[in-house]
Write an enzyme that holds these catalytic residues in place. Structure first.
Site, short mmCIF file in Angstrom:
data_model
loop_
_atom_site.label_atom_id
_atom_site.label_comp_id
_atom_site.label_asym_id
_atom_site.label_seq_id
_atom_site.Cartn_x
_atom_site.Cartn_y
_atom_site.Cartn_z
CD GLU A 187 -8.25 -16.21 28.23
OE1 GLU A 187 -7.25 -15.48 28.10
OE2 GLU A 187 -9.34 -15.77 28.62
CE LYS A 236 -5.91 -32.02 25.46
NZ LYS A 236 -4.73 -32.38 26.28
CD GLU A 272 3.84 -17.16 24.40
OE1 GLU A 272 3.62 -18.19 23.74
OE2 GLU A 272 3.25 -16.88 25.46
CB CYS A 286 0.20 -16.44 28.56
SG CYS A 286 -0.85 -16.36 30.02
P1 NAD Z 1 -0.16 -25.91 23.42
O1 NAD Z 1 -0.96 -25.07 22.51
O2 NAD Z 1 0.90 -26.77 22.84
O3 NAD Z 1 -1.08 -26.91 24.25
C1 NAD Z 1 -2.19 -26.45 24.97
C2 NAD Z 1 -3.19 -27.56 25.09
O4 NAD Z 1 -3.65 -27.91 23.80
C3 NAD Z 1 -2.65 -28.86 25.71
O5 NAD Z 1 -3.65 -29.45 26.49
C4 NAD Z 1 -2.36 -29.71 24.48
O6 NAD Z 1 -2.45 -31.09 24.76
C5 NAD Z 1 -3.49 -29.30 23.58
N1 NAD Z 1 -3.21 -29.50 22.15
C6 NAD Z 1 -2.02 -29.35 21.51
N2 NAD Z 1 -2.18 -29.61 20.19
C7 NAD Z 1 -3.49 -29.91 20.01
C8 NAD Z 1 -4.27 -30.26 18.87
N3 NAD Z 1 -3.73 -30.35 17.66
N4 NAD Z 1 -5.59 -30.52 19.06
C9 NAD Z 1 -6.14 -30.42 20.29
N5 NAD Z 1 -5.46 -30.09 21.40
C10 NAD Z 1 -4.14 -29.83 21.25
O7 NAD Z 1 0.41 -24.91 24.51
P2 NAD Z 1 1.30 -25.25 25.79
O8 NAD Z 1 2.71 -25.44 25.38
O9 NAD Z 1 0.65 -26.34 26.60
O10 NAD Z 1 1.10 -23.92 26.64
C11 NAD Z 1 1.87 -22.80 26.44
C12 NAD Z 1 1.10 -21.77 25.64
O11 NAD Z 1 -0.12 -21.45 26.32
C13 NAD Z 1 1.85 -20.48 25.50
O12 NAD Z 1 1.69 -19.98 24.21
C14 NAD Z 1 1.15 -19.57 26.51
O13 NAD Z 1 1.27 -18.21 26.26
C15 NAD Z 1 -0.25 -20.04 26.42
N6 NAD Z 1 -1.01 -19.68 27.62
C16 NAD Z 1 -1.96 -18.70 27.50
C17 NAD Z 1 -2.67 -18.31 28.62
C18 NAD Z 1 -3.72 -17.23 28.52
O14 NAD Z 1 -4.54 -17.14 29.44
N7 NAD Z 1 -3.74 -16.43 27.48
C19 NAD Z 1 -2.43 -18.92 29.85
C20 NAD Z 1 -1.45 -19.91 29.93
C21 NAD Z 1 -0.75 -20.29 28.79
#
Ligand code: NAD
Length: 488
Positions: A262, A186, A392, A296
């Site tokens: 992650e 997804k 962040e 991140c």
């Molecule tokens: P997000 O948590 O909003 O979304 C991530 C994913 O989760 C997307 O696919 C989104 O559609 C899905 N999602 C959102 N709400 C959901 C729910 N209620 N149920 C199921 N799925 C849901 O994060 P983002 O804005 O897409 O990404 C940025 C974040 O990701 C930052 O916090 C960043 O630090 C983190 N990140 C971490 C790593 C790592 O390896 N630690 C790598 C890249 C990004």
């Protein structure tokens, strides 16, 4: 290159935008679609199928149907398929990079870099597929033999963020497939096109139907919740924000799913008095500005020894103010737009709060449009309890703080609930080794501003999550150990 060139139009038309379930592209059960927007122009690029919960359950059924035969394929066969996928991904680097730049905004050079990085996970796990073996040894009492084998966890749900649309997908798909798991992917709703194009590659190399299924959706909560409850699902691997990670863990608890998380970061970047300042400025530019700060691993807090902070801040401001900001497809552009309007609002509010509390803007500090652009920004004299020191930033803003000794900076670096990565610059080996041990993070960059490498175990501690992606550990996330006690 201008918005909407023939090359861009052709590329966008070539991407299959339906759902990929059981080896077939098909529209969503409700026949609905959602729009994907270019953040540098705010124009709609394409529409993609909007999966319903029923589509998601179909995708899980396909993954479940394909699970046994995929697990029974020889490791070599699974590895060879991943290797073919690596080769075709590299062959398609230009198309994938352009697509990523269009939907996510990062400059083309960075997008090409991401395709290479993403492909390396396919190559690495094509090699690891044949090494996921168990052990055979005598019990200490000499009364029986102990035999272990590694079995695939089973159907896995992979949820990825928008900031690295290809690499976050391959970092999960490659080890899952190498281990013998089938998956439902997804992708993030802001950047689904890259995932669709990549799944097209998996189809082209002849991956058996059902091994990888793709469900793009504008309503992730509604679509993933029934999957997490379903007994056919055995694993969730999530990359995204800590907030959503926490919610998904709670939803996955009743089904006792295996989890990899992650999550967010708040990386400290520590520059000691003996650091090579040329290298430190170069390193900060990489750690801060990769992906416009939307990573991140982004340097969120820059701590410089008080004896060097003046010189460092000046040099960093010069480097930041000379960056060219614009649409990522244009020649020479080094900084693209942020992902959406809300991201600009958040960065604006963090900068405003720091300024009200006495921070000085050395360069940048403003957003502009059309598109979601924010100027590369350096702030000095930021109070240690400013919001941007604890959240962040996820934008091209570098707050500089000063410190006087090692104990103080280690305490400051660790004063966050996050623990993904830290960077340290020193020429003293004893100090580097000591500080590596004292930092509460899963990863440390020493005299370099980037840790990402397919062969290294990527992951965090504390509220940055758990589990490792890449490295020798990456495949473990998708394996269970089975133990047989064999009588002598
Ligand atoms: P997000 O948590 O909003 O979304 C991530 C994913 O989760 C997307 O696919 C989104 O559609 C899905 N999602 C959102 N709400 C959901 C729910 N209620 N149920 C199921 N799925 C849901 O994060 P983002 O804005 O897409 O990404 C940025 C974040 O990701 C930052 O916090 C960043 O630090 C983190 N990140 C971490 C790593 C790592 O390896 N630690 C790598 C890249 C990004």
């Amino acid at each position: 290159m201008q918005s909407g060139t023939d090359q861009e139009e052709r590329l966008l038309r070539s991407v299959k935008t339906e759902l990929f379930i059981g080896g077939t592209w098909r529209p969503s059960a409700s026949d609905s679609t959602f729009e994907v927007v270019d953040p540098s122009t705010t124009q709609v690029l394409a529409t993609v199928a909007d999966a319903t919960p029923a589509d998601a359950l179909d995708a899980l059924q396909s993954a479940s149907d394909a699970a046994e035969s995929w697990a029974n394929r020889s490791p070599r066969e699974r590895g060879e398929l991943l290797r073919r996928c690596f080769e075709l991904t590299i062959e398609r680097r230009e198309e994938l990079a352009l697509l990523m730049t269009l939907e996510m905004g990062k400059p083309l050079a960075e997008a090409r870099g991401e395709v290479t990085y993403a492909a390396e996970f396919l190559r690495w796990f094509s090699e690891e597929a044949v090494r996921a073996h168990g052990e055979y040894y005598l019990a200490p009492e000499g009364t029986m033999r102990i035999m272990t084998s590694r079995r695939p966890v089973g159907p896995s749900l992979l949820i990825t963020p928008w900031n690295f649309p290809l690499a976050m997908a391959t970092r999960k798909i490659a080890p899952a497939l190498a281990a013998g798991c089938t998956v439902v992917l997804k992708p993030a709703e802001l950047t689904p096109l890259t995932a669709h194009a990549f799944v097209g590659i998996l189809e082209e190399i002849g991956l058996p139907p059902g091994v990888v299924n793709l469900i793009s959706t504008s309503n992730p909560a509604a679509v993933t919740e029934p999957l997490l409850r379903d007994r056919r699902l055995r694993k969730l691997s999530f990359t995204g924000s800590t907030e959503v990670g926490r919610l998904l863990m709670a939803q996955a608890a009743p089904n006792l799913l295996r989890l990899s998380m992650e999550l967010g970061g708040n990386a400290p970047f520590v520059i000691f008095d003996d650091a090579d300042l040329d290298r430190a400025v170069e390193g900060v530019m990489v750690a801060k500005m990769r992906n416009m700060g939307e990573a991140c691993t982004s340097a969120n807090r820059i701590y410089v020894h008080e004896s060097r902070v003046g010189e460092f801040s000046e040099r960093l401001s010069q480097a930041m103010s000379s960056l060219r900001v614009g649409r990522g497809t244009e020649d020479g552009v080094q900084v693209g737009p942020l992902i959406e309007a809300d991201a600009v609002t958040k960065v604006d509010s963090l900068v405003a709060e720091a300024r009200e509390r006495g921070a000085r803007v050395l360069t940048g500090g403003r957003s502009f449009g059309p598109g979601y652009f924010y100027e590369p920004t350096v702030l000095k004299d930021v109070p240690v309890d400013a919001r941007m020191a604890h959240e962040e930033i996820f934008g091209p803003v570098a707050p500089v703080f000063s410190f006087s000794d090692e104990d103080e900076v280690v305490a400051l670096a660790n004063s966050t609930e996050f623990g993904l990565v830290a960077y340290l610059y020193t020429q003293r080996l004893d100090r580097a080794l000591r500080v590596i041990d004292r930092l509460e993070t899963g990863m440390v960059g020493v005299n370099q501003g980037m840790v990402s490498n397919a062969a290294g175990p990527f992951g965090g501690v504390k509220h940055s999550g758990f589990g490792r992606e890449g490295g020798f550990e990456g495949i473990d996330e998708y394996l269970e150990t089975k133990y047989a006690a064999i009588a002598l």
